[in-house]
Every structure is written in structure tokens, then in C-alpha cells.
Write a protein that holds these residues in place. Structure first.
Motif, PDB file in Angstrom:
ATOM      1  N   ARG A  10      67.852  84.005 -10.916  1.00 18.18           N
ATOM      2  CA  ARG A  10      68.261  84.300 -12.291  1.00 18.18           C
ATOM      3  C   ARG A  10      68.562  83.029 -13.079  1.00 18.18           C
ATOM      4  NH1 ARG A  10      68.622  89.620 -12.949  1.00 18.18           N
ATOM      5  NH2 ARG A  10      67.722  88.924 -14.915  1.00 18.18           N
ATOM      6  N   LYS A  11      68.639  81.906 -12.389  1.00 17.62           N
ATOM      7  CA  LYS A  11      68.788  80.614 -13.053  1.00 17.62           C
ATOM      8  C   LYS A  11      67.590  79.741 -12.679  1.00 17.62           C
ATOM      9  CE  LYS A  11      72.860  79.581 -11.349  1.00 17.62           C
ATOM     10  NZ  LYS A  11      74.145  78.877 -11.120  1.00 17.62           N
ATOM     11  N   THR A  12      67.148  78.896 -13.619  1.00 18.76           N
ATOM     12  CA  THR A  12      65.954  78.085 -13.386  1.00 18.76           C
ATOM     13  C   THR A  12      66.139  77.169 -12.187  1.00 18.76           C
ATOM     14  OG1 THR A  12      65.527  78.097 -15.762  1.00 18.76           O
ATOM     15  CG2 THR A  12      64.309  76.499 -14.446  1.00 18.76           C
ATOM     16  N   CYS A  13      65.190  77.229 -11.252  1.00 19.40           N
ATOM     17  CA  CYS A  13      65.253  76.397 -10.054  1.00 19.40           C
ATOM     18  C   CYS A  13      64.803  74.972 -10.361  1.00 19.40           C
ATOM     19  CB  CYS A  13      64.361  76.980  -8.959  1.00 19.40           C
ATOM     20  SG  CYS A  13      65.193  78.174  -7.916  1.00 19.40           S
ATOM     21  N   GLY A  14      65.207  74.076  -9.486  1.00 18.76           N
ATOM     22  CA  GLY A  14      64.743  72.709  -9.576  1.00 18.76           C
ATOM     23  C   GLY A  14      63.294  72.591  -9.133  1.00 18.76           C
ATOM     24  N   GLU A  15      62.793  71.365  -9.127  1.00 11.65           N
ATOM     25  CA  GLU A  15      61.434  71.146  -8.624  1.00 11.65           C
ATOM     26  C   GLU A  15      61.331  71.620  -7.181  1.00 11.65           C
ATOM     27  OE1 GLU A  15      58.163  67.517  -8.158  1.00 11.65           O
ATOM     28  OE2 GLU A  15      60.313  67.060  -8.125  1.00 11.65           O
ATOM     29  N   HIS A  16      62.427  71.488  -6.453  1.00 12.03           N
ATOM     30  CA  HIS A  16      62.456  71.906  -5.053  1.00 12.03           C
ATOM     31  C   HIS A  16      63.651  72.821  -4.805  1.00 12.03           C
ATOM     32  CE1 HIS A  16      59.298  69.062  -4.143  1.00 12.03           C
ATOM     33  NE2 HIS A  16      60.016  68.088  -4.653  1.00 12.03           N
ATOM     34  N   LEU A  17      63.418  73.882  -4.051  1.00  8.20           N
ATOM     35  CA  LEU A  17      64.481  74.781  -3.601  1.00  8.20           C
ATOM     36  C   LEU A  17      64.768  74.462  -2.139  1.00  8.20           C
ATOM     37  CD1 LEU A  17      66.316  77.304  -3.861  1.00  8.20           C
ATOM     38  CD2 LEU A  17      64.330  78.673  -3.161  1.00  8.20           C
ATOM     39  N   VAL A  18      65.984  73.993  -1.859  1.00 12.77           N
ATOM     40  CA  VAL A  18      66.387  73.645  -0.498  1.00 12.77           C
ATOM     41  C   VAL A  18      67.296  74.764   0.024  1.00 12.77           C
ATOM     42  CG1 VAL A  18      67.636  72.009   0.958  1.00 12.77           C
ATOM     43  CG2 VAL A  18      66.183  71.178  -0.915  1.00 12.77           C
ATOM     44  N   SER A  19      66.817  75.462   1.056  1.00 14.76           N
ATOM     45  CA  SER A  19      67.541  76.608   1.625  1.00 14.76           C
ATOM     46  C   SER A  19      68.051  76.227   3.010  1.00 14.76           C
ATOM     47  CB  SER A  19      66.618  77.828   1.732  1.00 14.76           C
ATOM     48  OG  SER A  19      65.918  78.046   0.522  1.00 14.76           O
ATOM     49  N   VAL A  20      69.356  76.242   3.191  1.00 11.33           N
ATOM     50  CA  VAL A  20      69.967  75.872   4.469  1.00 11.33           C
ATOM     51  C   VAL A  20      70.405  77.144   5.179  1.00 11.33           C
ATOM     52  CG1 VAL A  20      71.775  74.539   5.615  1.00 11.33           C
ATOM     53  CG2 VAL A  20      70.789  73.712   3.462  1.00 11.33           C
ATOM     54  N   CYS A  21      69.928  77.342   6.389  1.00  9.79           N
ATOM     55  CA  CYS A  21      70.322  78.522   7.152  1.00  9.79           C
ATOM     56  C   CYS A  21      71.772  78.376   7.603  1.00  9.79           C
ATOM     57  CB  CYS A  21      69.423  78.731   8.364  1.00  9.79           C
ATOM     58  SG  CYS A  21      69.823  80.254   9.271  1.00  9.79           S
ATOM     59  N   THR A  22      72.604  79.342   7.198  1.00 12.55           N
ATOM     60  CA  THR A  22      74.010  79.328   7.608  1.00 12.55           C
ATOM     61  C   THR A  22      74.367  80.610   8.361  1.00 12.55           C
ATOM     62  OG1 THR A  22      74.618  80.222   5.429  1.00 12.55           O
ATOM     63  CG2 THR A  22      74.728  77.832   5.702  1.00 12.55           C
ATOM     64  N   ASN A  23      73.350  81.281   8.921  1.00 17.08           N
ATOM     65  CA  ASN A  23      73.630  82.435   9.748  1.00 17.08           C
ATOM     66  C   ASN A  23      74.147  81.972  11.112  1.00 17.08           C
ATOM     67  OD1 ASN A  23      73.765  85.139  10.547  1.00 17.08           O
ATOM     68  ND2 ASN A  23      71.883  85.627   9.470  1.00 17.08           N
ATOM     69  N   THR A  24      74.548  82.907  11.935  1.00 17.26           N
ATOM     70  CA  THR A  24      75.398  82.620  13.085  1.00 17.26           C
ATOM     71  C   THR A  24      74.922  81.460  13.956  1.00 17.26           C
ATOM     72  OG1 THR A  24      75.958  84.968  13.133  1.00 17.26           O
ATOM     73  CG2 THR A  24      76.559  83.656  15.054  1.00 17.26           C
ATOM     74  N   LEU A  25      73.703  81.537  14.508  1.00 15.60           N
ATOM     75  CA  LEU A  25      73.277  80.525  15.464  1.00 15.60           C
ATOM     76  C   LEU A  25      73.106  79.162  14.803  1.00 15.60           C
ATOM     77  CD1 LEU A  25      72.607  79.884  18.339  1.00 15.60           C
ATOM     78  CD2 LEU A  25      70.259  80.583  17.933  1.00 15.60           C
ATOM     79  N   CYS A  26      72.424  79.128  13.664  1.00 18.31           N
ATOM     80  CA  CYS A  26      72.270  77.851  12.972  1.00 18.31           C
ATOM     81  C   CYS A  26      73.626  77.292  12.553  1.00 18.31           C
ATOM     82  CB  CYS A  26      71.374  78.009  11.738  1.00 18.31           C
ATOM     83  SG  CYS A  26      69.605  77.918  12.118  1.00 18.31           S
ATOM     84  N   ALA A  27      74.524  78.174  12.138  1.00 16.22           N
ATOM     85  CA  ALA A  27      75.840  77.722  11.685  1.00 16.22           C
ATOM     86  C   ALA A  27      76.587  77.002  12.801  1.00 16.22           C
ATOM     87  CB  ALA A  27      76.661  78.893  11.170  1.00 16.22           C
ATOM     88  N   VAL A  28      76.611  77.613  13.986  1.00 19.23           N
ATOM     89  CA  VAL A  28      77.372  76.994  15.079  1.00 19.23           C
ATOM     90  C   VAL A  28      76.684  75.743  15.614  1.00 19.23           C
ATOM     91  CG1 VAL A  28      78.421  79.172  15.746  1.00 19.23           C
ATOM     92  CG2 VAL A  28      76.319  78.452  16.870  1.00 19.23           C
ATOM     93  N   LEU A  29      75.353  75.643  15.411  1.00 17.16           N
ATOM     94  CA  LEU A  29      74.621  74.453  15.846  1.00 17.16           C
ATOM     95  C   LEU A  29      74.704  73.308  14.827  1.00 17.16           C
ATOM     96  CD1 LEU A  29      71.402  76.076  17.367  1.00 17.16           C
ATOM     97  CD2 LEU A  29      73.269  74.956  18.606  1.00 17.16           C
ATOM     98  N   GLY A  30      75.250  73.607  13.641  1.00 15.89           N
ATOM     99  CA  GLY A  30      75.400  72.546  12.653  1.00 15.89           C
ATOM    100  C   GLY A  30      74.961  72.908  11.253  1.00 15.89           C
ATOM    101  N   GLY A  31      74.529  74.140  11.035  1.00 16.34           N
ATOM    102  CA  GLY A  31      74.068  74.545   9.714  1.00 16.34           C
ATOM    103  C   GLY A  31      75.151  74.451   8.647  1.00 16.34           C
ATOM    104  N   ASP A  32      76.354  74.860   9.003  1.00 13.61           N
ATOM    105  CA  ASP A  32      77.463  74.766   8.044  1.00 13.61           C
ATOM    106  C   ASP A  32      77.732  73.309   7.671  1.00 13.61           C
ATOM    107  OD1 ASP A  32      77.845  77.472   7.842  1.00 13.61           O
ATOM    108  OD2 ASP A  32      79.479  77.552   9.303  1.00 13.61           O
ATOM    109  N   ALA A  33      77.659  72.435   8.663  1.00 15.40           N
ATOM    110  CA  ALA A  33      77.899  71.014   8.406  1.00 15.40           C
ATOM    111  C   ALA A  33      76.802  70.431   7.523  1.00 15.40           C
ATOM    112  CB  ALA A  33      77.978  70.251   9.733  1.00 15.40           C
ATOM    113  N   ILE A  34      75.567  70.879   7.732  1.00  9.88           N
ATOM    114  CA  ILE A  34      74.447  70.411   6.902  1.00  9.88           C
ATOM    115  C   ILE A  34      74.629  70.866   5.463  1.00  9.88           C
ATOM    116  CG2 ILE A  34      71.971  70.730   6.475  1.00  9.88           C
ATOM    117  CD1 ILE A  34      71.613  70.836   9.533  1.00  9.88           C
TER     118      ILE A  34
END
Length: 286
Positions: free
Chosen positions: A117-141
Motif C-alpha cells: 500500500r506504500k510505494t516500494c523502493g528499487e529493492h524489497l528486502v524480506s527477512v525471514c523472522t519465523n521460528t527456525l530462521c529467527a532462532v538461527l539469527g533472523g531476528d538479529a539480521i
């Protein structure tokens, strides 16, 4: 006998009188803390941004389906390839092309997180913060990127953009729910292409390269392109030239980690038991 009736709260109303009739009307737009004229005034969206070439593409999308309304999802991607988002104009454009109401289009556009609903940048960076990625470092990223891309001491938040939206080097950051690459976590995507086994340091280096105008090769999949080009491809439009087409889509799709189980089975001669036909129970006909 009393002419009043008792309510559950103990108060009484005149016989035959509803609670609504005892309460004066409230001007909800008048007490709104923000201007709310758009809630009661008719507005006509400017569809001039969608030129003849986009109308032609929209008609091509419709022609793919036996029922025109089935074309809504790819058509919303087409709109995003033009605007970098789905605006009210985009919603009305889709509604007009598919003979739907704006409410029907809005219901779909606001349900799926892939429509912005808001204009995206040239690049959309999506960081996985679901359970497994989160505990492996996704939240920190996600935290590291937010702090690194933030300006004026303010961390960049979910669906926020650094730089002029759509301009070269601009980046929209979002946290995503499960990118379906648990064997390679923590992962992130740039315009839906995978970058696996990330760390806060590698993720920061990646966004710095993007802001400098570079397009690093994803870990798997097709070469990187900008968000609006990716949206056009999701709408189903690709280069007509075979060489250009191949250079757009070709790339490694399977990782060593993903195939490790199959490789172990091959090396050790493991096979699955043969399937046997199982009679299905009878189902009562309706």
C-alpha cells in the motif's frame, strides 16, 4: 402496573422505547482526530498512469482465464510493476478491467502481504523472522538491517523505505513469515530471490551493495532485478527474445542442503517401499 421496563443494567426505558431512540446521533466525521472527508465524499481515481500498453497487458492477462475475475492476482502484480504499490487508482483500474467492484478488489489487495500500500523502493528486502530462521539469527539480521538503514537515529521499520521510493538505491525493508527455506536459514530475499545462510554482517554488506547500484547474484534462482521488473514477471510478462529470456530465468534452483537426504539415499542404496493400492471407503452419495 409501571409503564417502564427494566434493563439488565437496572436502568429503565419508557415502554415501547428502544435504547437507540434515547441516544442522540453522533457526527463521527466531526469528532474524528483526522480529516475524514474521504469517507463520505465520492472520489474519482486518476487512471492516466495506466497507458495503452498496460491496458493491452491487462487484456492479455484476462484472456488466459475462463473467468475474468480469476485474473485479479496477476493483474495486481501488473499494477505494482507500474506504481511500485497498489494505490486506489490501481484498485479502480483492476475493477474496471475485470468488471468487479472496488470493494472486491480491495478485499484481495489488502489480504495478501505481497501487495503493498506504500510505494516500494528499487529493492524489497524480506527477512525471514519465523521460528527456525529467527532462532538461527533472523531476528538479529532484521534488527541489524533496521539500525543500519535507519536515519536520524531512528531504526528503519517494517515496510519502511530508505531513500526516495522507487529511485535507484532505495530499499524497502520487511520482516516476512516463513520463506520456505528452513534448511538454509537464516534467509532473506531481495525482490523474491533467495540469499541463504545469512549473518547480520553479510546482510549489511548485501544492502550496501544494493544501495551502491550493484546486483549481487542470489544464492539460488534467477539473476537479481529490481522490484518493478520482478512484479512484471509475476504478472506473466517475460522477454520475447530466447537469449534474453534464458538469461532472466536460468540459475541454480536446488541447494546442496536441500538434496542431502536424496544423495544419502542414493549413496547407501536406500529405497522407499513400493506403493500398494488401498481401497478407499465408500462415501455416501448426496
Amino acid at each position: 402496573m409501571s409503564s417502564t421496563g427494566q434493563t439488565y443494567g437496572g436502568s429503565s426505558l419508557g415502554a415501547g422505547t428502544t435504547h437507540q431512540e434515547t441516544v442522540p446521533d453522533v457526527d463521527v466525521t466531526g469528532i474524528s482526530p483526522v480529516p475524514a472527508g474521504h469517507l463520505v465524499e465520492e472520489s474519482s481515481a486518476d487512471l492516466s498512469i495506466f497507458g495503452e500498453d498496460i491496458v493491452t497487458k491487462a487484456q492479455e492477462i484476462v484472456a488466459r482465464y475462463p473467468q475474468s475475475r480469476s485474473a485479479l492476482l496477476p493483474m495486481l502484480h501488473l499494477v505494482q510493476s507500474v506504481e511500485g504499490k497498489v494505490s486506489q487508482s490501481g484498485i479502480q483500474f483492476c475493477a474496471a478491467q475485470l468488471d468487479l467492484s472496488a470493494a472486491e478488489v480491495s478485499a484481495v489487495a489488502t489480504f495478501y502481504t505481497m501487495y503493498k500500500r506504500k510505494t516500494c523502493g528499487e529493492h524489497l528486502v524480506s527477512v525471514c523472522t519465523n521460528t527456525l530462521c529467527a532462532v538461527l539469527g533472523g531476528d538479529a539480521i532484521y534488527k541489524a538491517l533496521g539500525e543500519h538503514l535507519g536515519e536520524g537515529g531512528k531504526r528503519l521499520g517494517h515496510n519502511e523505505t530508505v531513500g526516495e521510493p522507487g529511485a535507484p538505491g532505495s530499499i524497502t525493508l520487511e520482516h516476512a513469515e516463513c520463506l520456505a527455506a528452513c534448511d538454509l536459514g537464516p534467509v532473506l530475499q531481495v525482490n523474491y530471490e533467495f540469499f541463504d545462510n545469512q549473518t547480520p554482517e553479510s546482510a549489511v554488506a548485501l544492502v550496501d551493495a544494493l544501495r551502491a547500484g550493484e546486483k549481487p547474484q542470489p544464492t539460488r534462482g534467477a539473476p537479481l532485478r529490481d522490484f518493478r521488473t520482478a512484479e512484471l514477471e509475476l504478472a506473466g510478462f517475460w522477454p520475447e527474445d530466447e537469449v534474453d529470456y534464458r538469461s532472466t530465468v536460468d540459475g541454480p534452483s536446488a541447494a546442496v542442503e536441500t538434496l542431502r537426504g536424496a544423495k544419502l539415499a542414493e549413496d547407501r542404496g536406500w529405497t522407499a517401499p513400493a506403493m500398494t493400492d488401498v481401497a478407499l471407503p465408500e462415501v455416501e452419495k448426496k
